[in-house]
Design an enzyme around this catalytic site. Structure first.
Site, PDB file in Angstrom:
ATOM      1  N   SER A   8       0.856  -1.193   0.000  1.00 32.62           N
ATOM      2  CA  SER A   8       0.000   0.000   0.000  1.00 32.62           C
ATOM      3  C   SER A   8       0.889   1.240   0.000  1.00 32.62           C
ATOM      4  O   SER A   8       1.645   1.473   0.948  1.00 32.62           O
ATOM      5  CB  SER A   8      -0.894   0.016   1.235  1.00 32.62           C
ATOM      6  OG  SER A   8      -1.374   1.332   1.445  1.00 32.62           O
ATOM      7  N   HIS A  33      -1.136  -1.596  -4.188  1.00 33.80           N
ATOM      8  CA  HIS A  33      -2.438  -1.315  -3.575  1.00 33.80           C
ATOM      9  C   HIS A  33      -2.589   0.195  -3.422  1.00 33.80           C
ATOM     10  O   HIS A  33      -1.771   0.856  -2.773  1.00 33.80           O
ATOM     11  CB  HIS A  33      -2.509  -2.016  -2.225  1.00 33.80           C
ATOM     12  CG  HIS A  33      -3.828  -1.907  -1.536  1.00 33.80           C
ATOM     13  ND1 HIS A  33      -4.910  -2.713  -1.826  1.00 33.80           N
ATOM     14  CD2 HIS A  33      -4.250  -1.074  -0.549  1.00 33.80           C
ATOM     15  CE1 HIS A  33      -5.923  -2.398  -1.042  1.00 33.80           C
ATOM     16  NE2 HIS A  33      -5.559  -1.397  -0.255  1.00 33.80           N
ATOM     17  N   ASP A  35      -4.900   3.218  -2.185  1.00 37.09           N
ATOM     18  CA  ASP A  35      -5.985   3.546  -1.257  1.00 37.09           C
ATOM     19  C   ASP A  35      -6.561   4.922  -1.567  1.00 37.09           C
ATOM     20  O   ASP A  35      -5.979   5.941  -1.206  1.00 37.09           O
ATOM     21  CB  ASP A  35      -5.456   3.536   0.177  1.00 37.09           C
ATOM     22  CG  ASP A  35      -5.176   2.133   0.674  1.00 37.09           C
ATOM     23  OD1 ASP A  35      -6.099   1.301   0.631  1.00 37.09           O
ATOM     24  OD2 ASP A  35      -4.031   1.875   1.096  1.00 37.09           O
ATOM     25  N   MET A  37      -9.220   7.641  -0.753  1.00 34.80           N
ATOM     26  CA  MET A  37     -10.110   8.027   0.365  1.00 34.80           C
ATOM     27  C   MET A  37     -10.758   9.370   0.068  1.00 34.80           C
ATOM     28  O   MET A  37     -10.094  10.277  -0.427  1.00 34.80           O
ATOM     29  CB  MET A  37      -9.294   8.156   1.650  1.00 34.80           C
ATOM     30  CG  MET A  37      -8.559   6.897   2.053  1.00 34.80           C
ATOM     31  SD  MET A  37      -7.633   7.180   3.560  1.00 34.80           S
ATOM     32  CE  MET A  37      -6.771   5.619   3.722  1.00 34.80           C
ATOM     33  N   HIS A  66      -8.318   0.415  -4.105  1.00 38.69           N
ATOM     34  CA  HIS A  66      -9.244   0.240  -2.979  1.00 38.69           C
ATOM     35  C   HIS A  66      -9.984   1.559  -2.781  1.00 38.69           C
ATOM     36  O   HIS A  66      -9.428   2.522  -2.280  1.00 38.69           O
ATOM     37  CB  HIS A  66      -8.415  -0.150  -1.738  1.00 38.69           C
ATOM     38  CG  HIS A  66      -9.213  -0.295  -0.486  1.00 38.69           C
ATOM     39  ND1 HIS A  66      -8.619  -0.402   0.757  1.00 38.69           N
ATOM     40  CD2 HIS A  66     -10.556  -0.354  -0.266  1.00 38.69           C
ATOM     41  CE1 HIS A  66      -9.557  -0.533   1.676  1.00 38.69           C
ATOM     42  NE2 HIS A  66     -10.739  -0.493   1.095  1.00 38.69           N
ATOM     43  N   MET A  68     -12.182   3.790  -0.952  1.00 41.06           N
ATOM     44  CA  MET A  68     -12.855   4.119   0.312  1.00 41.06           C
ATOM     45  C   MET A  68     -13.629   5.407   0.066  1.00 41.06           C
ATOM     46  O   MET A  68     -13.285   6.495   0.525  1.00 41.06           O
ATOM     47  CB  MET A  68     -11.817   4.257   1.428  1.00 41.06           C
ATOM     48  CG  MET A  68     -11.348   2.907   1.949  1.00 41.06           C
ATOM     49  SD  MET A  68      -9.823   3.006   2.868  1.00 41.06           S
ATOM     50  CE  MET A  68      -8.644   2.941   1.522  1.00 41.06           C
ATOM     51  N   MET A 137     -11.326  -6.258   5.603  1.00 38.75           N
ATOM     52  CA  MET A 137     -10.579  -5.216   6.320  1.00 38.75           C
ATOM     53  C   MET A 137     -10.193  -5.772   7.693  1.00 38.75           C
ATOM     54  O   MET A 137     -11.045  -6.229   8.451  1.00 38.75           O
ATOM     55  CB  MET A 137     -11.435  -3.954   6.506  1.00 38.75           C
ATOM     56  CG  MET A 137     -11.653  -3.123   5.247  1.00 38.75           C
ATOM     57  SD  MET A 137     -10.169  -2.593   4.374  1.00 38.75           S
ATOM     58  CE  MET A 137      -9.278  -1.679   5.627  1.00 38.75           C
ATOM     59  N   GLY A 142      -9.149   3.919   6.792  1.00 41.63           N
ATOM     60  CA  GLY A 142      -8.917   5.364   6.858  1.00 41.63           C
ATOM     61  C   GLY A 142      -7.472   5.741   7.137  1.00 41.63           C
ATOM     62  O   GLY A 142      -7.041   6.830   6.759  1.00 41.63           O
ATOM     63  N   PHE A 143      -6.750   4.840   7.770  1.00 43.66           N
ATOM     64  CA  PHE A 143      -5.375   5.184   8.157  1.00 43.66           C
ATOM     65  C   PHE A 143      -4.466   3.958   8.063  1.00 43.66           C
ATOM     66  O   PHE A 143      -4.907   2.846   8.359  1.00 43.66           O
ATOM     67  CB  PHE A 143      -5.336   5.702   9.604  1.00 43.66           C
ATOM     68  CG  PHE A 143      -6.239   6.889   9.818  1.00 43.66           C
ATOM     69  CD1 PHE A 143      -5.797   8.174   9.541  1.00 43.66           C
ATOM     70  CD2 PHE A 143      -7.549   6.706  10.240  1.00 43.66           C
ATOM     71  CE1 PHE A 143      -6.647   9.261   9.707  1.00 43.66           C
ATOM     72  CE2 PHE A 143      -8.413   7.786  10.400  1.00 43.66           C
ATOM     73  CZ  PHE A 143      -7.958   9.071  10.139  1.00 43.66           C
ATOM     74  N   GLY A 145      -0.894   1.997   9.395  1.00 44.90           N
ATOM     75  CA  GLY A 145      -0.186   1.867  10.667  1.00 44.90           C
ATOM     76  C   GLY A 145      -1.031   1.479  11.868  1.00 44.90           C
ATOM     77  O   GLY A 145      -0.607   1.687  13.002  1.00 44.90           O
ATOM     78  N   ASP A 175      -6.276  -6.436   4.646  1.00 45.44           N
ATOM     79  CA  ASP A 175      -5.749  -5.073   4.571  1.00 45.44           C
ATOM     80  C   ASP A 175      -5.795  -4.414   5.946  1.00 45.44           C
ATOM     81  O   ASP A 175      -6.872  -4.189   6.498  1.00 45.44           O
ATOM     82  CB  ASP A 175      -6.616  -4.287   3.573  1.00 45.44           C
ATOM     83  CG  ASP A 175      -6.094  -2.885   3.308  1.00 45.44           C
ATOM     84  OD1 ASP A 175      -5.052  -2.511   3.865  1.00 45.44           O
ATOM     85  OD2 ASP A 175      -6.757  -2.160   2.529  1.00 45.44           O
ATOM     86  N   GLY A 176      -4.599  -4.104   6.463  1.00 44.66           N
ATOM     87  CA  GLY A 176      -4.498  -3.383   7.728  1.00 44.66           C
ATOM     88  C   GLY A 176      -3.743  -4.177   8.775  1.00 44.66           C
ATOM     89  O   GLY A 176      -4.175  -5.253   9.186  1.00 44.66           O
ATOM     90  N   GLY A 177      -2.587  -3.661   9.168  1.00 50.00           N
ATOM     91  CA  GLY A 177      -1.815  -4.308  10.236  1.00 50.00           C
ATOM     92  C   GLY A 177      -1.173  -5.621   9.826  1.00 50.00           C
ATOM     93  O   GLY A 177      -0.802  -6.425  10.684  1.00 50.00           O
ATOM     94  N   GLY A 197       1.369  -1.812   4.071  1.00 50.03           N
ATOM     95  CA  GLY A 197       1.919  -0.471   3.875  1.00 50.03           C
ATOM     96  C   GLY A 197       3.168  -0.304   4.714  1.00 50.03           C
ATOM     97  O   GLY A 197       4.300  -0.389   4.216  1.00 50.03           O
TER      98      GLY A 197
HETATM   99  C1  DX5 Z   1      -6.372   1.497   5.498  1.00 51.14           C
HETATM  100  C2  DX5 Z   1      -5.876   1.188   4.104  1.00 51.14           C
HETATM  101  C3  DX5 Z   1      -4.707   0.278   4.108  1.00 51.14           C
HETATM  102  C4  DX5 Z   1      -3.471   0.818   4.786  1.00 51.14           C
HETATM  103  C5  DX5 Z   1      -2.681  -0.352   5.315  1.00 51.14           C
HETATM  104  O1  DX5 Z   1      -7.533   2.229   5.409  1.00 51.14           O
HETATM  105  O2  DX5 Z   1      -6.893   0.567   3.366  1.00 51.14           O
HETATM  106  O3  DX5 Z   1      -4.413  -0.192   2.805  1.00 51.14           O
HETATM  107  O4  DX5 Z   1      -2.674   1.594   3.974  1.00 51.14           O
HETATM  108  O5  DX5 Z   1      -1.604   0.118   6.029  1.00 51.14           O
HETATM  109  P1  DX5 Z   1      -0.758  -0.766   7.051  1.00 51.14           P
HETATM  110  O6  DX5 Z   1      -0.248  -1.948   6.297  1.00 51.14           O
HETATM  111  O7  DX5 Z   1       0.311   0.158   7.485  1.00 51.14           O
HETATM  112  O8  DX5 Z   1      -1.686  -1.164   8.161  1.00 51.14           O
HETATM  113 ZN    ZN Z   2      -6.450  -0.500   1.425  1.00 49.00          ZN
END
Ligand code: DX5
Ligand code: ZN
Length: 219
Positions: A8, A33, A35, A37, A66, A68, A137, A142-143, A145, A175-177, A197
């Site tokens: 990402s 990927h 994102d 938003m 993706h 959002m 998800m 939205g963010f 990290g 996706d996420g963490g 990411g």
């Molecule tokens: C969150 C995004 C993710 C995000 C993942 O809303 O959809 O794609 O960038 O970031 P990490 O891998 O740092 O959790």
């Molecule tokens: Zn994403």
């Protein structure tokens, strides 16, 4: 089943975006990927078509967009024109989800549906046959990290069992963490496309991609 790493770019250095994405691709990440938003569906704004279109010139990797975005239909043509290969929309953000998926498929692209952590798998009941990928998800969107929400493991397991019953080859993206500690367990639960990411772009990109690939179960 094929495993794919989808870096990402949200966590990349935007002053060196092309270079960082090329490095991740050369190290073995097959997707990028992206994102998008809108500041309404999620409480943040990221980037849009100009960034996707300029990055398209830097790499041949699969562009996994993706969205959002609330009611994304009016943007789908422009996302395609910017270079998307695969567009994922949120089930929670589309009033006419079935129609939206049909529009993406009708443009000749792959279609994905994303579910937030609190959205049940039943949201897929009448669309699973039409999609190429389901994005589970593993954080609230939205963010970058954030920390992965552990309830997602069971959700992925249930979804994989459901997909197996269809006899179709549908990808499960997470996706996420996602990091070296969670990726193996996510794969064992049934995920096969891994967005990362922070775990790709913080530190040495090549080493990070290789470590993620090495942490996957052997095929
Ligand atoms: C969150 C995004 C993710 C995000 C993942 O809303 O959809 O794609 O960038 O970031 P990490 O891998 O740092 O959790
Ligand atoms: Zn994403």
């Amino acid at each position: 089943m094929k495993y794919t790493i989808a870096p990402s770019i949200l966590a990349a250095d935007f002053t060196k975006l092309g270079e960082e994405v090329r490095r991740a691709a050369d190290a073995g990440a097959a997707y990028v990927h992206l994102d998008v938003m809108d500041g309404a569906y999620v409480p943040n704004i990221s980037f849009g078509m100009p960034v996707i279109a300029s990055l398209r010139k830097a790499t041949d990797a699969v562009f996994d967009v993706h969205m959002m975005v609330r009611e994304p239909d009016h943007l789908l043509e422009a996302v395609k024109a910017a270079g998307a290969d695969l567009i994922t929309v949120h089930a929670e953000a589309c009033t006419h989800l079935h129609r939206t998926i049909g529009v993406i498929k009708g443009m000749g692209l792959k279609a994905g549906v994303a579910l937030n952590p609190a959205t049940p798998l039943s949201a897929l009941d009448y669309v699973l046959d039409d999609v190429d990928m389901v994005l589970i998800m593993t954080v609230n969107p939205g963010f970058g990290g954030q920390k992965l929400i552990p309830a997602c493991y069971e959700k992925i397991r249930e979804l994989r069992a459901r997909i197996e019953k269809t006899g179709r080859d549908i990808d499960i993206e997470v996706d996420g963490g996602v990091d070296v500690n969670s990726i193996g367990r996510l794969a064992e639960a049934g995920a096969n496309v891994f967005v990362a990411g922070t775990a790709v772009f913080r530190g040495n990109i090549e080493e990070n991609v290789q470590k993620l690939l090495a942490a996957l179960p052997k095929m």
